[in-house]
Design a protein around this motif. Structure first.
Motif, PDB file in Angstrom:
ATOM      1  N   ARG A  44       0.839  -1.205   0.000  1.00 33.50           N
ATOM      2  CA  ARG A  44       0.000   0.000   0.000  1.00 33.50           C
ATOM      3  C   ARG A  44       0.871   1.251   0.000  1.00 33.50           C
ATOM      4  O   ARG A  44       0.647   2.178  -0.752  1.00 33.50           O
ATOM      5  CB  ARG A  44      -0.934   0.009   1.215  1.00 33.50           C
ATOM      6  CG  ARG A  44      -2.112  -0.920   1.159  1.00 33.50           C
ATOM      7  CD  ARG A  44      -3.036  -0.692  -0.033  1.00 33.50           C
ATOM      8  NE  ARG A  44      -3.294   0.693  -0.381  1.00 33.50           N
ATOM      9  CZ  ARG A  44      -4.284   1.445   0.115  1.00 33.50           C
ATOM     10  NH1 ARG A  44      -5.131   0.919   0.958  1.00 33.50           N
ATOM     11  NH2 ARG A  44      -4.435   2.695  -0.254  1.00 33.50           N
ATOM     12  N   HIS A  64      -6.501  -5.223   3.620  1.00 34.14           N
ATOM     13  CA  HIS A  64      -5.860  -4.438   2.562  1.00 34.14           C
ATOM     14  C   HIS A  64      -6.073  -5.014   1.164  1.00 34.14           C
ATOM     15  O   HIS A  64      -5.961  -4.293   0.187  1.00 34.14           O
ATOM     16  CB  HIS A  64      -4.350  -4.320   2.821  1.00 34.14           C
ATOM     17  CG  HIS A  64      -4.037  -3.683   4.132  1.00 34.14           C
ATOM     18  ND1 HIS A  64      -4.525  -2.441   4.484  1.00 34.14           N
ATOM     19  CD2 HIS A  64      -3.312  -4.111   5.188  1.00 34.14           C
ATOM     20  CE1 HIS A  64      -4.095  -2.128   5.708  1.00 34.14           C
ATOM     21  NE2 HIS A  64      -3.370  -3.123   6.155  1.00 34.14           N
ATOM     22  N   ALA A  65      -6.327  -6.297   1.086  1.00 36.01           N
ATOM     23  CA  ALA A  65      -6.434  -6.936  -0.228  1.00 36.01           C
ATOM     24  C   ALA A  65      -7.399  -8.115  -0.128  1.00 36.01           C
ATOM     25  O   ALA A  65      -7.251  -8.953   0.757  1.00 36.01           O
ATOM     26  CB  ALA A  65      -5.054  -7.431  -0.682  1.00 36.01           C
ATOM     27  N   THR A  66      -8.350  -8.152  -1.033  1.00 35.73           N
ATOM     28  CA  THR A  66      -9.226  -9.328  -1.066  1.00 35.73           C
ATOM     29  C   THR A  66      -8.415 -10.518  -1.589  1.00 35.73           C
ATOM     30  O   THR A  66      -7.348 -10.340  -2.205  1.00 35.73           O
ATOM     31  CB  THR A  66     -10.417  -9.110  -2.008  1.00 35.73           C
ATOM     32  OG1 THR A  66      -9.910  -8.913  -3.342  1.00 35.73           O
ATOM     33  CG2 THR A  66     -11.252  -7.899  -1.596  1.00 35.73           C
ATOM     34  N   TYR A 125      -8.033 -10.172  -5.348  1.00 37.63           N
ATOM     35  CA  TYR A 125      -7.048  -9.171  -5.759  1.00 37.63           C
ATOM     36  C   TYR A 125      -5.640  -9.694  -5.518  1.00 37.63           C
ATOM     37  O   TYR A 125      -4.743  -9.501  -6.341  1.00 37.63           O
ATOM     38  CB  TYR A 125      -7.288  -7.883  -4.971  1.00 37.63           C
ATOM     39  CG  TYR A 125      -6.270  -6.792  -5.227  1.00 37.63           C
ATOM     40  CD1 TYR A 125      -6.164  -6.173  -6.474  1.00 37.63           C
ATOM     41  CD2 TYR A 125      -5.422  -6.358  -4.204  1.00 37.63           C
ATOM     42  CE1 TYR A 125      -5.238  -5.156  -6.695  1.00 37.63           C
ATOM     43  CE2 TYR A 125      -4.503  -5.330  -4.413  1.00 37.63           C
ATOM     44  CZ  TYR A 125      -4.407  -4.751  -5.664  1.00 37.63           C
ATOM     45  OH  TYR A 125      -3.497  -3.741  -5.885  1.00 37.63           O
ATOM     46  N   PHE A 144      -7.755   7.589   0.002  1.00 38.98           N
ATOM     47  CA  PHE A 144      -7.154   6.375  -0.575  1.00 38.98           C
ATOM     48  C   PHE A 144      -6.410   5.488   0.411  1.00 38.98           C
ATOM     49  O   PHE A 144      -6.010   4.390   0.052  1.00 38.98           O
ATOM     50  CB  PHE A 144      -6.200   6.780  -1.704  1.00 38.98           C
ATOM     51  CG  PHE A 144      -6.017   5.717  -2.740  1.00 38.98           C
ATOM     52  CD1 PHE A 144      -7.049   5.389  -3.605  1.00 38.98           C
ATOM     53  CD2 PHE A 144      -4.821   5.017  -2.845  1.00 38.98           C
ATOM     54  CE1 PHE A 144      -6.890   4.400  -4.563  1.00 38.98           C
ATOM     55  CE2 PHE A 144      -4.647   4.019  -3.813  1.00 38.98           C
ATOM     56  CZ  PHE A 144      -5.690   3.714  -4.667  1.00 38.98           C
ATOM     57  N   TYR A 145      -6.205   5.932   1.653  1.00 35.26           N
ATOM     58  CA  TYR A 145      -5.391   5.115   2.563  1.00 35.26           C
ATOM     59  C   TYR A 145      -6.083   4.754   3.871  1.00 35.26           C
ATOM     60  O   TYR A 145      -6.006   3.619   4.325  1.00 35.26           O
ATOM     61  CB  TYR A 145      -4.072   5.835   2.876  1.00 35.26           C
ATOM     62  CG  TYR A 145      -3.197   5.981   1.660  1.00 35.26           C
ATOM     63  CD1 TYR A 145      -2.341   4.950   1.281  1.00 35.26           C
ATOM     64  CD2 TYR A 145      -3.258   7.108   0.864  1.00 35.26           C
ATOM     65  CE1 TYR A 145      -1.554   5.066   0.146  1.00 35.26           C
ATOM     66  CE2 TYR A 145      -2.480   7.230  -0.277  1.00 35.26           C
ATOM     67  CZ  TYR A 145      -1.628   6.206  -0.630  1.00 35.26           C
ATOM     68  OH  TYR A 145      -0.856   6.313  -1.756  1.00 35.26           O
ATOM     69  N   LEU A 183     -11.123   4.726  -1.133  1.00 35.51           N
ATOM     70  CA  LEU A 183     -10.821   3.679  -2.100  1.00 35.51           C
ATOM     71  C   LEU A 183      -9.477   3.066  -1.739  1.00 35.51           C
ATOM     72  O   LEU A 183      -8.803   3.511  -0.819  1.00 35.51           O
ATOM     73  CB  LEU A 183     -10.756   4.279  -3.503  1.00 35.51           C
ATOM     74  CG  LEU A 183     -12.065   4.886  -3.987  1.00 35.51           C
ATOM     75  CD1 LEU A 183     -11.810   5.792  -5.180  1.00 35.51           C
ATOM     76  CD2 LEU A 183     -13.079   3.803  -4.333  1.00 35.51           C
ATOM     77  N   SER A 184      -9.107   2.036  -2.474  1.00 34.12           N
ATOM     78  CA  SER A 184      -7.803   1.391  -2.293  1.00 34.12           C
ATOM     79  C   SER A 184      -7.513   0.684  -3.609  1.00 34.12           C
ATOM     80  O   SER A 184      -8.419   0.520  -4.426  1.00 34.12           O
ATOM     81  CB  SER A 184      -7.876   0.373  -1.148  1.00 34.12           C
ATOM     82  OG  SER A 184      -8.711  -0.711  -1.540  1.00 34.12           O
ATOM     83  N   PRO A 185      -6.291   0.257  -3.826  1.00 36.80           N
ATOM     84  CA  PRO A 185      -6.023  -0.495  -5.060  1.00 36.80           C
ATOM     85  C   PRO A 185      -6.913  -1.738  -5.158  1.00 36.80           C
ATOM     86  O   PRO A 185      -7.461  -2.046  -6.222  1.00 36.80           O
ATOM     87  CB  PRO A 185      -4.545  -0.871  -4.930  1.00 36.80           C
ATOM     88  CG  PRO A 185      -3.968   0.169  -4.039  1.00 36.80           C
ATOM     89  CD  PRO A 185      -5.059   0.512  -3.054  1.00 36.80           C
ATOM     90  N   SER A 186      -7.064  -2.430  -4.032  1.00 35.62           N
ATOM     91  CA  SER A 186      -7.876  -3.644  -4.038  1.00 35.62           C
ATOM     92  C   SER A 186      -9.321  -3.324  -4.417  1.00 35.62           C
ATOM     93  O   SER A 186      -9.940  -4.002  -5.235  1.00 35.62           O
ATOM     94  CB  SER A 186      -7.817  -4.303  -2.651  1.00 35.62           C
ATOM     95  OG  SER A 186      -8.558  -5.491  -2.618  1.00 35.62           O
ATOM     96  N   TRP A 228      -9.677  -2.258  -8.126  1.00 29.19           N
ATOM     97  CA  TRP A 228      -9.603  -3.427  -9.001  1.00 29.19           C
ATOM     98  C   TRP A 228     -10.927  -4.181  -8.985  1.00 29.19           C
ATOM     99  O   TRP A 228     -11.439  -4.598 -10.026  1.00 29.19           O
ATOM    100  CB  TRP A 228      -8.459  -4.336  -8.526  1.00 29.19           C
ATOM    101  CG  TRP A 228      -8.338  -5.592  -9.335  1.00 29.19           C
ATOM    102  CD1 TRP A 228      -7.767  -5.726 -10.563  1.00 29.19           C
ATOM    103  CD2 TRP A 228      -8.829  -6.892  -8.979  1.00 29.19           C
ATOM    104  NE1 TRP A 228      -7.865  -7.021 -10.999  1.00 29.19           N
ATOM    105  CE2 TRP A 228      -8.505  -7.768 -10.047  1.00 29.19           C
ATOM    106  CE3 TRP A 228      -9.502  -7.391  -7.862  1.00 29.19           C
ATOM    107  CZ2 TRP A 228      -8.842  -9.126 -10.029  1.00 29.19           C
ATOM    108  CZ3 TRP A 228      -9.835  -8.744  -7.835  1.00 29.19           C
ATOM    109  CH2 TRP A 228      -9.503  -9.595  -8.915  1.00 29.19           C
ATOM    110  N   GLU A 229     -11.474  -4.289  -7.765  1.00 28.10           N
ATOM    111  CA  GLU A 229     -12.749  -4.994  -7.606  1.00 28.10           C
ATOM    112  C   GLU A 229     -13.862  -4.275  -8.383  1.00 28.10           C
ATOM    113  O   GLU A 229     -14.683  -4.897  -9.046  1.00 28.10           O
ATOM    114  CB  GLU A 229     -13.069  -5.000  -6.110  1.00 28.10           C
ATOM    115  CG  GLU A 229     -14.039  -6.034  -5.651  1.00 28.10           C
ATOM    116  CD  GLU A 229     -14.150  -6.005  -4.114  1.00 28.10           C
ATOM    117  OE1 GLU A 229     -13.740  -5.002  -3.482  1.00 28.10           O
ATOM    118  OE2 GLU A 229     -14.635  -6.983  -3.558  1.00 28.10           O
TER     119      GLU A 229
END
Lengths: 290, 779
Positions: free
Chosen positions: A189, A263-265, A268, B683-684, B765-768, B771-772
């Protein structure tokens, strides 16, 4: 956030340290750089009765060139020292490339090479790199010394092959064969965070340009370093074109079963594993060709 | 000639002290014999307490006292309601505040149950760990919609539901406007925020001197004077027997204006009872659970427009998470209602919210204080409407701006200061134009973006607008004194948490009195120095206290001129104050030091003339009739990694209008810090609760504050539309940086990922998550 009470020992020789471990076994915890242990103690997640501080044991510090082109690194060598070592850059470029990804400079200044390996956090970089490079981890106790292959050393979440009375004293890194390229990448992140996924790739080309040997090892994908044998077999003996690498990344998927977290599914993380397979394999191949 | 200080980029007076570690914070207070406190806090979000076993704790070495709610006797009281509900059209308000220690039931994880006082913090924590609390767990109220269902558990059974408040406000008649609309956009939007995470956590040290019968409390608070007044009342002491000092405070951001936190009253109480000084410093873990948060709102929102893009009306109905209690009243959701309208002409507006009790940490204002949520709703609706209308999103904004000649502009609904929401002044088109120029909007759209997109890069641009209500009353005061040395002292009651008051207030006085900045000493946040005031919040320090400093300095100036005229035998009109002297204009030899005037105003013998006061000194108060309204635009160019969905901010621009700038360097710093927090929010940062009400990321390992590598260099521009409401013309600047970042991310990311047709209706939001949303990842 104050630790529970503990007894503190600061032996100055390896023998003294090993004697303390022999005497106290499970009750004792070794304090190396303290970058994981001390926060855990402050949260009272870890409450060791006895702390054996091995920082005064100076014989455990050092990076040594071995005659066969490999390296021997003492466990109490600071991560920052490994990061800045010309010897490491020359003989284990994968390690040199990885070091800056480990947390932050302040942490690497204290954190030790061996401490990170012995802690066996599945999200930390060094265990995955140890497996990728086929390192040998040397442990010692009052009962004697033994060598453990990295593949056997990491046994699960914070679990290693070390016995309670054993201490990791040094690590042997074999020389890289000719026409070998390595690469490390991770997705975190923020820079310095535990990665959501990371990968180390080691690729050796045969003279005809086909792949003679290949290793792809992940961090943060399972409860220990996860090696993708399927990706490796998909590439063995073939010319590593973009297509072939893509196929290897697809094949890799059957080797992993990542979990989701905040932080991540899981999906993902699986996706990242594929992206990282492509990116690290491609760059390892490119470096092998040079 | 002394140069004018107002408007100069002057480095902050306080920084050398702060940067070299020589500034006093609460934890730097050490008093011989001082005891230390740790709390046993609830492990459950919602449970009945059926028993507490203190035996082991009480018998531990070094433990001086262990207190439960029962042990507090009459001192146990639900905390006062800090802000009563506003006199809006329809208001239901169920006041529920917490006692200092949980009595029969816990309502959030981290709620204090037992207070342990010991010789050291280590011993106190050891003892707290041995305390066994027997719980009967209850279902936790976590989700907003779930909190309203028939079978939901109740945070406060006696309320009969989880509704803490229900407010309806309106301007005009939305339904009629909707009926005439060519286009109505309806969306459900979710906006979540996190914790302020000040670098310095909360902390209290209390010392009761039994001989002097005087209580001194060092408190990391934004509002020392109200704390002093409240403590005096609680302990039956005169206000003059209590001194509250907010020394240097390492960040407040809103949560440190909340009062009374349980620890804030318990620590002085224990110090009086035990006849020993007592210290409690909140650790980071406690800070995550026990310092107030801001959190989610769920909006069902509509905008009605003509086909030309003119806004006819907005309807917004939302749920607001207020946590386990509602001690700060409705400031956050009221700010949401009032800030939503932005710089636009919205003739008809219907706004309704329910504030819901949940089994989570209490929600109170945090930098922006609900404004973010409102701005997100409005800016998103405009972006979506622009797409539907086939209009440029910035053009849509432009044609709906309130025009400069339309100020003061009244939006009719009730604001947090209980006046009708009225913008004092503004000029929005120059702000938009400057932001477009600085970000390079046209060049980007015409050339740069198509070129980069052709390379396969996912790059996007965004620009959003906002207004910010700032500088509200009721009042602040200041005393300005020229000492007999010629040095000037300014004292004010507001606290300082990094706003640069030591510099900006000095600039104001330096100009009035013609003294160099280095000769001005400033005291803030010490009730022993100044007895009247409210606090530092709502971007009001410069506006309200700054105006008080200005008025007091002008009064001292008048006195000095009068005295100097007599002394120099000249006309007052001919006297000027320069470099610490009063002199006759055009006759530089005829001059007298301010020090001499100060000394003669404070004679040791003789007589002060009837009708005059001793001392070259004055006290002034400033109470604005209503708040000032600042405004601005943020713009950003962002690139998204097409595989990992990580972001890189390529350019970030802020154009801000807070009237004349006292010190542009300080305003820039305020904006920089705000944007950093805004980026964190977008975002964090997110407080993640599971279905049992456990906070899953109560550490900086998992609660992600943006670091210096995540926050880009910013380009800042300023417009200066003065406020007619105060003598300096200034408006507040404290929160502007943080407010519009969420919708900016949404707009720019949609643009970067334009091929995906992504519509962003949630923050953070987040990268994950991105993407989702794009790939539909999780089955």
């Amino acid at each position: 956030m104050k630790p529970a009470a503990f007894d503190y020992h600061a032996p100055t020789t390896l023998d003294e340290a090993l004697a303390l471990l022999a005497a106290y076994g499970d009750e004792a915890k070794i304090l190396a750089g303290g970058q994981s242990l001390i926060p855990a103690m402050n949260f009272r997640l870890a409450q060791p009765a006895i702390l054996v501080d091995i920082n005064p044991v100076t014989t455990l510090v050092g990076i040594h060139a071995e005659g066969d082109g490999g390296l021997r690194i003492g466990t109490m060598t600071r991560q920052r020292t490994v990061e800045h070592s010309d010897l490491v850059a020359a003989r284990a470029p994968l390690l040199a490339e990885t070091m800056p990804h480990i947390a932050h400079p302040q942490i690497r200044n204290r954190g030790t090479f061996g401490g990170s390996l012995a802690h066996a956090d599945p999200a930390s970089e060094l265990p995955a790199v140890a497996v990728a490079l086929g390192m040998t981890l040397r442990a010692q106790s009052t009962r004697g010394e033994r060598d453990i292959d990295a593949t056997d050393f990491f046994q699960g979440l914070f679990a290693t092959a070390l016995e309670p009375d054993e201490m990791l004293i040094e690590v042997l890194i074999p020389a890289l064969p000719a026409r070998t390229g390595t690469a490390f990448a991770e997705v975190a992140r923020r820079h310095g965070d535990y990665a959501m996924a990371g990968a180390a790739a080691v690729v050796t080309l045969a003279e005809d340009g086909t792949i003679a040997a290949c290793k792809l090892v992940y961090l943060s994908i399972g409860d220990a370093p996860v090696e993708s044998h399927s990706a490796a077999s998909a590439l063995l003996g073939v010319i590593p074109t973009d297509e072939a690498i893509r196929a290897a990344a697809e094949a890799m998927e059957q080797d992993i079963d990542p979990l989701g977290d905040i932080h991540a599914t899981a999906a993902y993380r699986r996706h990242l594993a594929k992206v990282l397979a492509r990116r690290t394999l491609a760059s390892a191949v490119a470096r092998a060709r040079n | 000639m002394t140069t004018k200080s107002f408007g100069q980029r002057i480095k902050r007076n306080e920084d050398p002290q702060l940067l070299t570690g020589r500034a006093q914070f609460v934890d730097d207070v050490h008093i011989p014999g001082m005891l230390h406190v740790a709390f046993k806090r609830s492990d459950y979000a919602h449970a009945r307490i059926t028993g507490i076993d203190l035996e082991a704790a009480k018998s531990m070495p070094g433990v001086v006292a262990v207190y439960t709610a029962e042990d507090l006797g009459d001192f146990w009281q639900p905390s006062p309601l800090l802000v009563p509900p506003p006199p809006a059209e329809h208001v239901v308000f169920n006041k529920r505040t917490s006692g200092q220690l949980a009595r029969s039931k816990v309502r959030f994880v981290g709620e204090a149950i037992v207070m342990v006082v010991a010789e050291s913090r280590y011993l106190a924590e050891d003892a707290a760990e041995t305390i066994i609390v027997d719980y009967e767990p209850l279902d936790a109220v976590v989700g907003l919609e779930a909190a309203l269902t028939e079978d939901s558990a109740l945070v406060h059974e006696d309320v009969g539901s989880n509704i803490g408040a229900h407010v309806i406000q309106r301007k005009g008649d939305y339904d009629t406007a909707r009926a005439q609309a060519d286009l109505v956009i309806s969306r459900r939007l979710l906006y979540d925020r996190g914790t302020a995470a000040p670098m310095e956590t909360r902390g209290v040290v209390a010392h009761y001197d039994h001989l002097a019968r005087h209580l001194t409390v060092w408190d990391s608070t934004q509002a020392p004077i109200p704390i002093r007044n409240g403590l005096a009342a609680m302990f039956g002491l005169s206000e003059r027997q209590v001194r509250v000092i907010a020394p240097f405070v390492g960040g407040g951001f809103g949560p440190k204006v909340m009062m009374f936190y349980p620890e804030e009253t318990l620590v002085p109480w224990a110090a009086i009872k035990l006849e020993r000084p007592v210290k409690w410093i909140e650790d980071r873990l406690e800070n995550f659970y026990a310092m107030t948060h801001e959190r989610g709102q769920l909006h069902d929102s509509e905008i009605a427009l003509t086909k030309e893009g003119k806004i006819l009306g907005v309807k917004d109905v939302f749920l607001h998470d207020t946590g386990a209690y509602i001690p700060y009243g409705l400031t956050v959701p009221i700010n949401t209602q009032c800030t939503l309208l932005g710089p636009y002409v919205v003739p008809h507006y219907y706004t309704e919210f329910k504030a819901l009790f949940t089994n989570k940490t209490v929600v109170t204002p945090y930098r922006g204080a609900g404004r973010q949520h409102g701005v997100f709703v409005m800016e998103r609706l405009l972006d979506i409407a622009a797409k539907e209308l086939g209009m440029d999103p910035l053009e849509l904004r432009r044609i709906n701006f309130i025009q400069p000649e339309q100020f003061p502009w009244c939006n009719e609904i009730i604001y947090q200061d209980f006046t009708k929401l009225t913008y004092d002044s503004g000029n929005y088109e120059p702000v938009l134009d400057k932001a477009m120029r600085m970000i390079g909007w046209d060049e980007w759209r015409q050339n740069e973006q198509p070129r980069l997109r052709a390379e396969g890069r996912k790059v996007g641009i965004g620009l959003v607008m906002y207004v910010e209500g700032t500088g509200i009353g009721p009042y602040e005061g200041a005393r300005v004194q020229v000492e007999t040395t010629g040095k000037v002292t300014i004292v004010t009651g507001i606290g300082t948490q990094g706003q640069g008051h030591y510099t900006s207030f000095a600039q104001i006085a330096a100009d009035a009195l013609g003294v160099p900045m280095k000769d001005i000493y400033i005291s803030t946040g010490d009730t022993g120095q100044f007895s009247w005031g409210v606090g530092t919040f709502a971007s009001r320090g410069a506006v309200v206290a700054g105006s008080a400093v200005y008025s007091a300095a002008q009064m001292v100036r008048e006195k000095a001129l009068k005295q100097a005229a007599e002394h120099l035998e000249a006309s007052e009109a001919d006297i000027e104050l320069v470099d610490g002297f009063a002199q006759v204009r055009g006759a530089p030899g005829a001059r007298v030091p301010l020090a001499t005037l100060a000394a003669s105003a404070n004679p040791l013998r003789g007589a002060v003339r009837p009708g005059t006061e001793p001392g070259l000194e004055a006290t002034a108060y400033f109470g604005p009739q209503m708040g000032t309204t600042a405004s601005g635009a943020h713009a950003m160019i962002v690139e998204v990694d097409p595989e990992t969905y990580q972001l890189k901010i390529l350019k970030y621009v802020v154009v801000h209008d807070c009237g004349p700038l006292i010190n542009p360097l300080i305003v820039d710093g305020q904006v920089h810090g705000g944007v950093a927090q805004g980026i964190g929010n977008a975002f964090y940062e997110q407080l993640i609760y599971d279905e049992t009400g456990q906070l899953l990321n109560a550490s900086f390992m998992d609660y992600l504050l943006p670091t210096s590598t995540d926050v880009p260099r910013m380009e800042l521009g300023h417009e200066e539309t003065p406020s007619p409401l105060n003598p300096l013309g200034v408006k507040g600047a404290g929160e502007a940086g943080a407010i519009p970042v969420g919708p900016l991310f949404a707009q720019a990311l949609e643009d970067a990922l334009i091929d995906s047709g992504l519509e962003i209706l949630e923050i953070p939001l987040s990268p994950s998550r991105l993407w989702e949303l794009v790939e539909g990842g999780d089955a």
